[in-house]
Design a protein around this motif. Structure first.
Motif, PDB file in Angstrom:
ATOM      1  N   SER A   1       0.972  -1.108   0.225  1.00  0.00           N
ATOM      2  CA  SER A   1       0.051  -0.306  -0.562  1.00  0.00           C
ATOM      3  C   SER A   1       0.805   1.489  -0.088  1.00  0.00           C
ATOM      4  N   ILE A   2       0.391   2.092  -0.560  1.00  0.00           N
ATOM      5  CA  ILE A   2       1.090   3.699  -0.671  1.00  0.00           C
ATOM      6  C   ILE A   2       0.235   4.490   0.495  1.00  0.00           C
ATOM      7  N   LEU A   3       0.740   5.534   0.556  1.00  0.00           N
ATOM      8  CA  LEU A   3       0.176   7.125   0.934  1.00  0.00           C
ATOM      9  C   LEU A   3       1.008   7.801   0.071  1.00  0.00           C
ATOM     10  N   CYS A   4      -0.336   8.789  -0.291  1.00  0.00           N
ATOM     11  CA  CYS A   4      -0.158   9.714  -0.718  1.00  0.00           C
ATOM     12  C   CYS A   4      -0.736  11.515   0.030  1.00  0.00           C
ATOM     13  N   PHE A   5      -0.193  12.129   0.449  1.00  0.00           N
ATOM     14  CA  PHE A   5      -0.177  13.832   1.580  1.00  0.00           C
ATOM     15  C   PHE A   5      -0.692  13.873  -0.003  1.00  0.00           C
ATOM     16  N   SER A   6      -1.794  14.454  -0.182  1.00  0.00           N
ATOM     17  CA  SER A   6      -2.540  15.576  -1.767  1.00  0.00           C
ATOM     18  C   SER A   6      -2.178  17.252  -0.220  1.00  0.00           C
ATOM     19  N   GLU A   7      -1.762  17.797  -0.952  1.00  0.00           N
ATOM     20  CA  GLU A   7      -1.649  19.747  -1.561  1.00  0.00           C
ATOM     21  C   GLU A   7      -2.549  20.275  -0.846  1.00  0.00           C
ATOM     22  N   TRP A   8      -2.554  21.180   0.674  1.00  0.00           N
ATOM     23  CA  TRP A   8      -3.605  22.309   1.306  1.00  0.00           C
ATOM     24  C   TRP A   8      -3.680  20.389   2.524  1.00  0.00           C
ATOM     25  N   GLY A   9      -3.404  19.875   2.245  1.00  0.00           N
ATOM     26  CA  GLY A   9      -4.192  19.145   4.183  1.00  0.00           C
ATOM     27  C   GLY A   9      -5.621  18.749   3.577  1.00  0.00           C
ATOM     28  N   LEU A  10      -5.820  18.010   1.980  1.00  0.00           N
ATOM     29  CA  LEU A  10      -7.326  18.114   2.248  1.00  0.00           C
ATOM     30  C   LEU A  10      -7.581  16.768   2.455  1.00  0.00           C
ATOM     31  N   ARG A  11      -6.479  15.740   2.423  1.00  0.00           N
ATOM     32  CA  ARG A  11      -6.399  14.205   2.789  1.00  0.00           C
ATOM     33  C   ARG A  11      -5.518  13.187   2.411  1.00  0.00           C
ATOM     34  N   VAL A  12      -5.504  12.264   2.645  1.00  0.00           N
ATOM     35  CA  VAL A  12      -4.625  11.552   2.414  1.00  0.00           C
ATOM     36  C   VAL A  12      -5.269  10.037   2.274  1.00  0.00           C
ATOM     37  N   THR A  13      -4.642   9.427   1.329  1.00  0.00           N
ATOM     38  CA  THR A  13      -5.126   8.472  -0.113  1.00  0.00           C
ATOM     39  C   THR A  13      -3.940   6.523   0.357  1.00  0.00           C
ATOM     40  N   ILE A  14      -5.361   6.136   0.959  1.00  0.00           N
ATOM     41  CA  ILE A  14      -4.373   4.951   1.000  1.00  0.00           C
ATOM     42  C   ILE A  14      -4.400   3.946   0.214  1.00  0.00           C
ATOM     43  N   TRP A  15      -3.384   2.991  -0.896  1.00  0.00           N
ATOM     44  CA  TRP A  15      -3.378   3.251  -2.602  1.00  0.00           C
ATOM     45  C   TRP A  15      -2.898   1.873  -2.293  1.00  0.00           C
ATOM     46  N   SER A  16      -4.025   0.832  -1.830  1.00  0.00           N
ATOM     47  CA  SER A  16      -3.978  -0.466  -2.321  1.00  0.00           C
ATOM     48  C   SER A  16      -3.422  -1.229  -3.831  1.00  0.00           C
ATOM     49  N   LEU A  17      -2.065  -2.135  -3.564  1.00  0.00           N
ATOM     50  CA  LEU A  17      -1.674  -2.206  -5.168  1.00  0.00           C
ATOM     51  C   LEU A  17      -2.373  -3.642  -5.436  1.00  0.00           C
ATOM     52  N   THR A  18      -2.467  -4.065  -4.027  1.00  0.00           N
ATOM     53  CA  THR A  18      -3.416  -5.801  -3.757  1.00  0.00           C
ATOM     54  C   THR A  18      -4.251  -5.796  -4.675  1.00  0.00           C
ATOM     55  N   THR A  19      -5.432  -4.819  -4.175  1.00  0.00           N
ATOM     56  CA  THR A  19      -7.084  -4.619  -4.542  1.00  0.00           C
ATOM     57  C   THR A  19      -7.139  -3.543  -5.390  1.00  0.00           C
ATOM     58  N   GLY A  20      -6.119  -2.994  -5.571  1.00  0.00           N
ATOM     59  CA  GLY A  20      -6.734  -1.789  -6.646  1.00  0.00           C
ATOM     60  C   GLY A  20      -7.301  -1.150  -6.027  1.00  0.00           C
ATOM     61  N   THR A  21      -7.693  -1.340  -4.644  1.00  0.00           N
ATOM     62  CA  THR A  21      -8.994   0.328  -3.461  1.00  0.00           C
ATOM     63  C   THR A  21      -8.477   1.412  -3.659  1.00  0.00           C
ATOM     64  N   ALA A  22      -8.698   2.341  -2.615  1.00  0.00           N
ATOM     65  CA  ALA A  22      -7.520   3.527  -2.415  1.00  0.00           C
ATOM     66  C   ALA A  22      -9.078   4.059  -1.723  1.00  0.00           C
ATOM     67  N   THR A  23      -8.608   4.446  -0.059  1.00  0.00           N
ATOM     68  CA  THR A  23      -8.947   5.101   1.241  1.00  0.00           C
ATOM     69  C   THR A  23      -9.200   6.139   1.602  1.00  0.00           C
ATOM     70  N   TYR A  24      -9.488   6.599   1.495  1.00  0.00           N
ATOM     71  CA  TYR A  24      -9.285   8.357   1.968  1.00  0.00           C
ATOM     72  C   TYR A  24      -9.827   8.591   3.618  1.00  0.00           C
ATOM     73  N   ILE A  25      -8.527   9.257   3.600  1.00  0.00           N
ATOM     74  CA  ILE A  25      -9.059   9.951   5.556  1.00  0.00           C
ATOM     75  C   ILE A  25      -8.359  11.777   5.409  1.00  0.00           C
ATOM     76  N   GLN A  26      -9.862  12.392   5.381  1.00  0.00           N
ATOM     77  CA  GLN A  26      -9.686  14.079   5.284  1.00  0.00           C
ATOM     78  C   GLN A  26      -8.871  14.413   6.541  1.00  0.00           C
ATOM     79  N   PHE A  27      -8.484  15.541   6.046  1.00  0.00           N
ATOM     80  CA  PHE A  27      -8.453  16.696   6.630  1.00  0.00           C
ATOM     81  C   PHE A  27      -6.786  16.126   7.836  1.00  0.00           C
ATOM     82  N   PRO A  28      -5.621  16.186   7.113  1.00  0.00           N
ATOM     83  CA  PRO A  28      -5.020  15.661   8.127  1.00  0.00           C
ATOM     84  C   PRO A  28      -3.795  17.131   8.281  1.00  0.00           C
ATOM     85  N   ILE A  29      -3.287  16.923   9.333  1.00  0.00           N
ATOM     86  CA  ILE A  29      -2.369  18.749   9.608  1.00  0.00           C
ATOM     87  C   ILE A  29      -1.440  18.033   9.468  1.00  0.00           C
TER      88      ILE A  29
END
Length: 461
Positions: A106-134
């Protein structure tokens, strides 16, 4: 110490694989994997979205990624299959930080402006979103076994800690508020049972929580320092927490009372019975950058310091680095108002000594290293307990070790080592995970250095 030739790299992107078998680098729009024993190129990939801003190895060294921030694209490749690849497109939200999750799939991607962090799974091809990281760099951590992901978040203008179960698709298991007004950072103890949370630069306040959200304790100096905490570092056992701020003091808190068991304070005047090592003046020119030379042992009374401007926000004063060695017996500290000086504190406290300490077994300032130029980076060897390397932007690397015993019985040595490469300025250090070597980084190149042991030396004929 042996050195390799210099190789190209971009943006200081050089990383050893977890098993220290490979070295991953980025050069403009290419990812390059070299063997760590021969430095021959094993794999190379062209990344369409240049320049590359982030690289990384999975924990099992099976996959690598190269990420480009501006277009928001992550390219993933497999070492054992040159044709396999994956592509993650973040789009207009951009990429502030990209990192592998502990599972290596899995790969963590932090977006600009603190919008969200996305966890991309290479195994399932799905993404999990968590909003407003500081914070994309210092506002999250994993428990050492990788089971829980802890994230500092801000919801409705209030600081919050989120705890997520990585084994259950990053399902939230706990959300709890923290009393900070401007959370600066968080840090999880190596044992995984305590989470340190501290305020920004305006208030010196630190809080300790369990992952269940229970407040265990808090710390704030008795006197008003006027500024907050700059850095904190857990002891390898999790029994102590070192905290440093703008007040030129380092507080060592224990995990029973969360009060200081000792306080180290910066002093321009050198205390007695402290080992002082000073880089010789002009040694690079005298040796033509070849070989090594021991530090001088002068009788220094005062340290070279810079007077900070206290009228400016975040003045250049106080603790800028705290780092324990592997066993927790030594603490490295650097102060911004003494940029050419490295402090090494001896910390003999162990769990078995807490009740009955000898009078001589007390934390103290053991050694001071004085450089000719400001220290750029200093780092402990990840395997050996008493080996330190540092660089200061010159064509050299500096080492300190307590594994050497001299004729007078002294158990430490500091040396200056020239890098045999033309126009090379060491501006970064990357230790290999096995502790047998390090990569030294210049602006556009890097080389590797390995210590020569007796077993490596040729036998007499």
């Amino acid at each position: 110490m042996d050195f390799t030739q210099a190789y190209k790299q971009s943006n200081f992107l050089v990383e050893f694989s977890k098993g220290a078998q490979w070295i991953l680098t980025a050069v403009d729009d290419r990812l390059i994997v070299r063997r760590a024993d021969s430095f021959l190129i094993e794999r190379t990939w062209l990344v369409e979205s240049a320049p590359i801003a982030h690289i990384g190895w999975s924990w099992d060294s099976e996959y690598v990624f190269g990420a480009s921030s501006k277009p928001g694209v992550v390219n993933v490749f497999k070492i054992t299959d040159e044709t396999w690849n994956a592509r993650i497109v973040a789009g207009v939200e951009g990429l502030a930080r990209v990192e592998w999750a502990p599972d290596g799939r899995s790969i963590l991607c932090f977006s600009e402006w603190g919008l969200r962090v996305t966890i991309w799974s290479l195994t399932t091809g799905t993404a999990t979103y968590i909003q407003f990281p500081i914070h994309p760099d210092k506002g999250y951590c994993y428990r050492s076994d990788g089971r829980y992901f802890i994230l500092a978040e801000r919801h409705k203008s209030k600081d919050t800690i989120g705890v997520y179960d990585t084994a259950d698709g990053y399902r939230v298991v706990k959300h709890f508020p923290v009393p900070t007004s401007c959370l600066a950072s968080i840090s999880l103890a190596p044992t995984g049972n305590y989470l340190a949370v501290w305020e920004g630069s305006l208030e010196y306040k630190l809080y300790i929580y369990t992952l269940a959200g229970t407040l265990q304790g808090s710390f704030s100096p008795t006197e008003d320092t006027g500024f907050g905490i700059r850095c904190a570092a857990w002891h390898p056992t999790g029994a102590y927490l070192a905290v440093g701020g703008w007040d030129e003091k380092i507080y060592i808190l224990d995990n029973l009372t969360w009060k200081p068991v000792t306080v180290f304070e910066f002093q321009a005047r050198v205390p007695p019975n402290v080992n002082v090592w000073r880089e010789p003046v002009g040694w690079l020119e005298a040796t033509h950058g070849r070989g090594f030379l021991s530090y001088e042992r002068p009788k220094v009374t005062w340290l070279p310091t810079r007077k900070p401007d206290l009228t400016k926000p975040k003045p250049k004063i106080g603790t800028v680095q705290l780092e324990w060695n592997k066993t927790g017996s030594l603490l490295l500290a650097r102060y911004e108002n003494a940029p050419t000086v490295v402090h090494i504190y001896e910390f003999p406290y162990t769990l078995s000594k807490e009740i009955n300490l000898n009078l001589t077994d007390v934390p103290r300032l053991r050694s001071i290293l004085i450089q000719q130029q400001p220290v750029v980076q200093a780092s402990w060897n990840p395997v050996r307990k008493g080996v330190l390397s540092l660089c200061s932007g010159s064509s050299s690397v500096y080492t300190w070790s307590d594994e050497w015993v001299g004729e007078d019985g002294e158990e430490e040595m500091a040396e200056c080592v020239g890098v045999p490469a033309s126009r090379f300025e060491s501006k970064g250090i990357r230790w290999s995970p096995d502790g047998k070597g390090m990569a030294l980084l210049d602006k556009d190149t890097f080389c590797c250095a390995f210590e020569v042991t007796e077993s490596d030396a040729p036998e007499d004929q």
